[in-house]
Structures are given as C-alpha cells and as structure tokens.
Design an enzyme around this catalytic site. Structure first.
Site, PDB file in Angstrom:
ATOM      1  N   ASP A 142       0.829  -1.213   0.000  1.00 44.63           N
ATOM      2  CA  ASP A 142       0.000   0.000   0.000  1.00 44.63           C
ATOM      3  C   ASP A 142       0.861   1.260   0.000  1.00 44.63           C
ATOM      4  O   ASP A 142       0.344   2.355  -0.211  1.00 44.63           O
ATOM      5  CB  ASP A 142      -0.957   0.015   1.204  1.00 44.63           C
ATOM      6  N   ASP A 197       4.740   7.906   0.888  1.00 48.70           N
ATOM      7  CA  ASP A 197       4.514   7.566   2.297  1.00 48.70           C
ATOM      8  C   ASP A 197       5.807   7.552   3.106  1.00 48.70           C
ATOM      9  O   ASP A 197       6.373   6.500   3.406  1.00 48.70           O
ATOM     10  CB  ASP A 197       3.727   6.251   2.438  1.00 48.70           C
TER      11      ASP A 197
END
Ligand code: AMP
Ligand code: MG
Length: 469
Positions: A240, A250
């Site tokens: 993810d 991220d």
C-alpha cells in the site's frame, strides 16, 4: 478569496466502489507553517491569494471551488500479511490540478479510518515535508509537499501533541494496494476501470496489462536503484506504500544511512529487518509479484498471463542491478562500463562497511587527496585507490565533475531532522527553514551549511524512527 485551482478530477469519475466522498474536517485554529509557492505555480494556482486563503484551504476548513474531496480505497500486504481493507484513513484527495493529485493528510476521519483518529501530529508532517522535498532536489522521483498547517488542536498518541496537516502532491496516489483491493473483491469492472485510468495517467504507451506491468516494473527498478545510491531506507515498503507511478510515497519511518551497513534498519516496527537497506531491492520484486497477481483477471488468456507476468517479474532483479550499477559507477566517476566495475564498487562498500564509514561523506570525499585518512586499513585502501586510478585512466570525462554531480554534499540526516522537529515543537521554525534552504541544492558545496554535513556524534545518533501515525 480569489485562489483559483484548475481542478479536473478524473479519479472522482471512476466507479463509486473505488472511493468514498469525504470532506476534510475543519480544525480549531489553523496556522500555515510552510508553503511551496513554486510547486503551487506548477499546479496552475492563480488569483490574488494570501496566507489566510491558503490556511483556510490547506487546513481543510474551506473546500476550494472545483474540488471533489474523496478518500481512496486500497488494501495491501503489510510486512507480508494481507490486509484487505486499508484506504485513506487520514487523508482526503481534494482533486487533481494540472494532472497532479492534491491530497490533505491528517485531515480527519474517513470511511477507512478503522480505529484511527484521522489525524497526524506535527513531527511526521514536517518530516515528510522536508524529506520529500529533499528527495526531489536530489533528483529522485517522489511525491511533493505543498503545504504544512498546524491545526491548533491536540492529537493524542502516547502524550498530547500538536496536530498538523500535510498537503501532498503526487502524479497519482494509485498504489499496488489499490489494484489489490479491487482484484480481491473480484470486481473485474472496477479493476478494468482502474487499470485504464492508471494507463492514461502514467503509461499511455501501454497496449496491454503486460506492457503496463513491465512499465511499472521499470519505473520501480529505477526508483529503488536511486534510493540505494543515496543511502535512503524507506522503512515500510508495504504494497500500500508502493506507487504505480514509480514515485517514492509515504514517508513514515524513513531514514538515511549515516555509517554504512547494508542491513541497517531504523523503523521501530521492522523487527525482522524485512525492509532493511539492503533488502529493498528484493522486496520491491515481491511487491511487483503482488501487482502481477492483481492484474491476472484483466488478461483474457490466463496461461498467457502467467507466462508473460512471470517473465516480467523475473526480469526485475537484473534491471535493478543494471540501474544500481550505473548510478554507483557515476559515484566513483565512471561514465563507461567495464566488467571489473561492479567489483570495484563492492570493494569500496566493503571497506566502508568494515569501518562503519559515513556513506555520503565517503563518496563525496573520494576525489579529495586526503580521502585515505578516513580509512584505518591504509594498505587496503591504497590498493583499491590504485586500481581505481588505473580504471579512471580509461575515462574520457573528468571524474570530479561526474562525481560531484552524483554524490550529494547534503542529505536530510536523521539527527538534523529530529532536531528540526524538536525545535518546531517549541515554536522555533528556524531549523526547518534553514534545512529546507540547504537541502534545495544538495550537490552544491556551500560553506555556510558545512555543519549540516557532519555525521551525528553518539549522543545525537537517531537509533529508531517511528511510523508517525
Ligand atoms: P501508513 O502506515 O501511514 O502507511 O498507514 C497505514 C494505514 O493506516 C493507512 O490505511 C492509513 O490511512 C491508516 N492510518 C494511519 N494513521 C491513521 C490515523 N491516525 N487515523 C486513521 N487511519 C490511519
Ligand atoms: Mg501508507
């Protein structure tokens, strides 16, 4: 307010099961602490806006005209374990401007928040702002930072901390886990729509799912090689957190290596070292195998899918290695390629590892006549140096120029990032602003920033980094 953002929201036109409409939750007393005006210009912002207008929009208090805020669905393998339902638990995509996503992170709960509060505290927001912009200046594909806002509200982790919102810009937020979420639901229509959307946005030359997979694999192979060439450890390479675009995404427990060791781990939650520095090139292949699996239903002929996708994934280690070797060669001044080059690079890394030498500074200082002084084992270094000089004699271009363009002087060192966060918590943004300024030109040897080039002393050394949730 006359801030105009030319939104065109293609994600919001995808099938409804891929996202949930969601506005950001307004906050108590927002204060704009950083804004990237150059990036705003690239995004096509126009109008006569001031900090109050920017604060209203990038705190989530005012939804700008043309935005269609939504939270995206995704799933993912976290440390190898399957999680069918993740999604933007604390982020809201405002929309797309000039082809780029504008996303608020830390903007309140969504349908995917599970037990989380949908918020971020200030530390991880400033960390992502600084490190992502530093990566961009280093020339590494990455999401960008547009704004940071303090919310004026507390968030509760182990203690009460000041809340903040990061505005992130990305060529998209489509992840391996986005494909996995739809494939796992056996939603073939959704998968096909997502695939066409991703092809349009990122790889328009792709003619088939195999082309698309190969294009993502090529982009990720370049990205990982770049990380390895500057000593970057992502820290949480779950599927993810792996973007289809090939951008770094991220920034949680990420860190840069100071003393070189291939098995370096900083993240507090990476107990097995799954995402250790030297494991990143293996893990990305595993992640691409998960993408391949998710794409299988798009292929009319399943046997062909297995054959072609297997070949694509199997080609990846060699691609990463070729990209990595090319970057490492330039770090020692080589623009041509000879069979002995890989060993030359490896021997240098081995010497650095044995002595725990600073990765960034050792490379930058190689062309310095005093380079040998860093090495305890002078005989081994001299031997290596002689071999290197003989190899350089076969080069046409000036090694110094090649090396200075490939070896940064400045990286966002962990102890500097930590110090910057601690200062901001006291209301002092001077270290943040100075680091931002210095890291905007990481290959320049600017004397005024020489204090930022030193590795941490033992008391400063950051031993662990945290996810920032
Ligand atoms: P990350 O570790 O940031 O990649 O996040 C993993 C997942 O947890 C994502 O689905 C996030 O949206 C979600 N998440 C992380 N922090 C929070 C939070 N404070 N509130 C709600 N969801 C969160
Ligand atoms: Mg994530």
């Amino acid at each position: 307010m006359t801030l105009h953002i030319p939104f065109d929201n293609s994600y919001a036109r995808l099938p409804a099961q891929l996202f949930t409409a969601q506005s950001p939750t307004p906050v108590a007393a927002p204060r704009l602490v950083a804004f990237n005006h150059a990036l705003a210009q690239d995004l096509g912002f126009t109008g006569d806006f001031d900090d109050a207008d920017l604060t209203a929009v990038f705190s989530g208090s005012t939804v700008p005209e043309g935005a269609q805020p939504l939270a995206q669905l995704y799933a993912g393998h976290q440390f190898g374990g399957w999680n069918p339902q993740l999604g933007d638990g604390r982020a809201v995509l405002l929309g797309e401007s000039n082809g780029f996503d504008i996303q608020l992170k830390g903007s309140g709960p969504t349908a995917y928040s599970r037990r989380g509060d949908g918020r971020s505290w200030l530390g991880p927001v400033l960390r992502e702002y600084l490190v992502s912009e530093a990566m961009h200046a280093l020339g590494i594909p990455t999401t960008r930072a547009l704004a940071a806002v303090e919310t004026g509200e507390a968030v509760y982790r182990e203690t009460a901390l000041p809340g903040a919102i990061l505005t992130r810009v990305a060529s998209s937020h489509i992840r391996v886990g986005t494909f996995q979420a739809v494939a796992a639901r056996r939603d073939i229509a959704g998968l096909q729509a997502l695939y066409e959307h991703a092809v349009d946005r990122h790889y328009p030359e792709s003619r088939s799912p195999t082309d698309f997979l190969n294009a993502v694999i090529a982009a990720q192979s370049r990205l990982i090689a770049h990380w390895m060439s500057v000593g970057f450890i992502h820290g949480v390479m779950n599927t993810d957190n792996c973007a289809i675009s090939g951008e770094t995404i991220d920034y949680g427990p990420c860190a840069f290596i100071d003393a070189y060791h291939p098995m370096t781990v900083f993240s507090s939650i990476d107990r097995q070292g799954r995402y250790a520095f030297g494991n990143q090139s293996g893990i990305i292949v595993w992640n691409m195998a998960q993408l391949a699996t998710a794409l299988v239903p798009l292929m009319p002929d399943q046997d062909l899918a297995v054959t072609e996708f297997t070949a694509a994934v199997h080609s990846m280690p060699a691609q990463i290695e070729a990209n990595h070797q090319k970057l490492m060669r330039t770090k020692i001044g080589l623009t041509s390629q000879q069979p002995e080059d890989a060993a030359l690079v490896q021997d240098l890394l081995d010497m650095m590892e044995q002595q725990g030498l600073d990765f960034t500074n050792t490379f930058r200082s190689l062309s310095d006549p005093s380079a040998a002084t860093q090495f305890d084992d002078k005989a081994t270094f001299t031997n290596w140096h002689d071999k290197w000089q003989r190899r350089l004699a076969h080069e046409d271009s000036s090694p110094d120029e090649t090396m200075n363009a490939a070896n940064p002087v400045l990286i966002p060192r962990n102890h500097r990032v930590e110090h910057m966060i601690q200062s901001a918590l006291q209301g002092d943004y001077a270290p943040f602003n100075r680091l931002m300024q210095a890291l905007s030109a990481p290959y320049a040897d600017d004397r005024q920033y020489s204090d930022l080039t030193t590795p941490p002393i033992e008391a400063e050394r950051v031993k662990q980094t945290f996810c920032g949730t």
